[in-house]
Scaffold this active site. Structure first.
Site, short mmCIF file in Angstrom:
data_model
loop_
_atom_site.label_atom_id
_atom_site.label_comp_id
_atom_site.label_asym_id
_atom_site.label_seq_id
_atom_site.Cartn_x
_atom_site.Cartn_y
_atom_site.Cartn_z
N GLY A 94 1.59 -33.34 21.30
CA GLY A 94 3.28 -33.34 21.87
C GLY A 94 3.81 -34.48 20.95
O GLY A 94 4.72 -34.13 20.30
N THR A 95 3.50 -35.66 21.45
CA THR A 95 3.79 -36.79 20.30
C THR A 95 5.14 -37.19 20.26
O THR A 95 6.22 -36.39 20.34
CB THR A 95 3.44 -36.26 19.16
OG1 THR A 95 2.17 -35.82 18.87
CG2 THR A 95 3.81 -37.32 17.69
#
Lengths: 237, 287
Positions: A13-14
């Site tokens: 996702g980050t």
């Protein structure tokens, strides 16, 4: 209760960030790798070394970005031998975007390449999904970056010191983690200047709490194991 | 001087008993028949010059170029078989653009020289190919400053301060060694190269020639600039004014970003320059 598919492709996702300062760059990232809603790795390292002086922040598909980084590292290594000098950040970024662009129908990665070289100083290159390459004084990427555009518009300034830049990156990642469900865990940073890279680690529970974030509550696990001294009264009928 | 191969010289894939490949040596001989090519590395850049022998008066001045641009920042002067030279230049251009597409930066001169040398060497490895009958002086300006390389038909490539190939290479090398290259700027270098080419030109054997010049330096914004008008007009200039006295008149008029032009100089300045040059020539003769 729907089944969690643990075999879903791992995606990061980050939140990834790269920022230039006066004398180098600071790269930062969160540490959550998710498969669907399950967090497959809560302490992953998304900032990968390409050479001693160039690092890459990875987002999107974990597998795609790892393999791409491996290829770039391999080509850069050969290039460095041939050139007999450390590679420039520009060359590293160019190799990454060629792979990203030419395989755009198969890959799903957003990258930030950052580093320091004698000829360029500190440089950041953003390489979003389609394989564009863009040199920027700072770059943000990943799902968490949506929440940071306004923040950087206000907080970014040219010619910061190393300490200011690091503080900015940690604050930004922390803010994104607070709002983005696909980002979380710890904050990792890599600062690269003429003296080389330096890694720093910021545990998730030591980060500043933002609006509406609560202090960590005692978990039932702590209570039952007798770990906390003042345990609350168990509930009675 | 030439030793006969007696049987070991029929193919480029045959060694002689004393470890020589004669075909490659014969290929190098092709260079000795060609006009002199000179290259020097000055303090701030590279200057290259070619003595282009003219076969026929019917040829258009400025045609049959011997100096080519390989990339914005590098150029190549060719000696020997011109057609072979065209191949090498084409390959060098292709290598340069390929490198830039892959790595995103102009090809370092060292890398370019290695690739050209590998290519030339490649053609000495197979019996169904002949070696290139031409040598190349390659000059370029990259991150590490100006560099000058020479590639021979055998595929050997070295880096030089000053290099010469062709008919008058021995005389030219002697002249180059006299120069103080580390202190010289490219503006001065252009004049020196022109002087050298004129000096080594053999009036008796070869009549007409054109002088081709090029430079890459700070003044040319680190881009390879070739002389256009300089070659033809310079020769005419010299011939018409000097009555076959062998001296030169170097008009350094390579302006920023434009092709070099020859400026017709006012006559009093011309006289002053002529006197100075004649004096210089007399001093040379007096040595």
């Amino acid at each position: 209760m729907e089944k969690i598919n643990v075999d879903a492709p791992h995606s990061m996702g980050t939140t990834i960030i790269g920022v230039t300062y006066n004398g180098g760059v600071v790269l930062g990232a969160d540490s959550r790798t998710s498969t669907g809603v399950y967090v497959a790795n809560r302490a992953s390292d998304k900032i990968t070394k390409l050479t001693d002086n160039v690092y890459i922040c990875r987002s999107g598909s974990a597998a795609d970005s790892q393999v791409l980084s491996d290829y770039v590292r391999y080509f850069l290594h050969q290039h460095t031998i041939q050139l007999d000098q450390p590679a420039t950040v520009k060359v590293a970024a160019n190799l990454a975007r060629l792979l990203s662009y030419n395989n755009k129908d198969m890959l799903q990665t957003g990258l930030i390449v950052g580093g320091w070289s004698k000829h360029e100083g500190g440089k950041i290159f953003g390489i979003p999904l389609g394989g564009t390459i863009i040199e920027q004084p700072f770059a943000i990427g990943g799902s968490g970056s949506s929440y940071l555009y306004g923040f950087f518009d206000q907080a970014w300034k040219e010619g910061m010191t190393k300490e200011e830049a690091e503080a900015l990156v940690v604050k930004a990642v922390s803010l994104a983690i607070a709002r983005d469900g696909a980002s979380g865990g710890v904050v990792r940073t890599v600062t690269i200047d003429k003296d080389g890279p330096e890694r720093k680690f910021y545990p998730g529970d030591k980060l500043q709490l933002w609006h509406e974030e609560m202090e960590p509550q005692n978990s039932l696990l702590d209570i039952w194991s007798g770990a906390t001294a003042a345990s609350p009264e168990p509930m009675r009928e | 001087m030439s030793s006969i191969g007696t049987g070991y010289d029929l193919s480029v894939t045959t060694f002689s008993p004393d470890g020589r490949v004669f075909q490659i040596e014969y290929a190098a001989k092709a260079l000795d028949n060609s006009g002199t090519v000179v290259g020097i590395k000055c303090k701030d850049g590279i200057v290259m010059g070619v003595e282009k022998l003219i076969q026929s008066k019917m040829m258009l001045p400025g045609s049959n170029r011997r100096i080519h641009s390989v990339h914005r920042h590098s150029g190549m002067a060719v000696a020997g078989l011109a057609a072979d030279g065209r191949q090498i230049v084409a390959r060098a251009k292709s290598e340069a653009t390929n490198y830039e597409s892959t790595y995103g930066e102009p090809i370092p001169v060292k890398e370019l020289a290695e690739r050209v040398a590998s290519y030339v060497h490649l053609c000495t490895l197979y019996w169904w190919l002949r070696p290139f009958g031409c040598g190349v002086i390659l000059g370029g300006y990259d991150r590490d400053g100006p560099q000058l390389y020479m590639v021979e038909p055998s595929g050997i490539s070295y880096r030089y301060f000053g290099a010469a190939i062709g008919k008058g290479k021995q005389a030219a090398k002697t002249e180059i060694e006299k120069l103080n290259l580390s202190e010289m700027t490219c503006r001065e270098g252009v004049i020196e190269v022109a002087k050298i080419i004129y000096k080594v030109h053999d009036e008796a054997k070869d009549k007409a020639f054109e002088l081709e010049l090029s430079w890459i330096c700070e003044e040319s914004k680190k881009e390879h600039q070739k002389s256009k008008a300089l070659s033809a007009i310079m020769v005419n200039f010299v011939c018409s004014l000097v009555n076959s006295e062998r001296w030169w008149y170097g008009v350094c008029t390579m302006d920023d970003g434009k092709d070099p032009e020859v400026i017709v100089v006012p006559s009093d300045l011309l006289e002053a320059a002529k006197t100075a040059a004649t004096t210089a020539l007399e001093e040379m003769d007096a040595d």
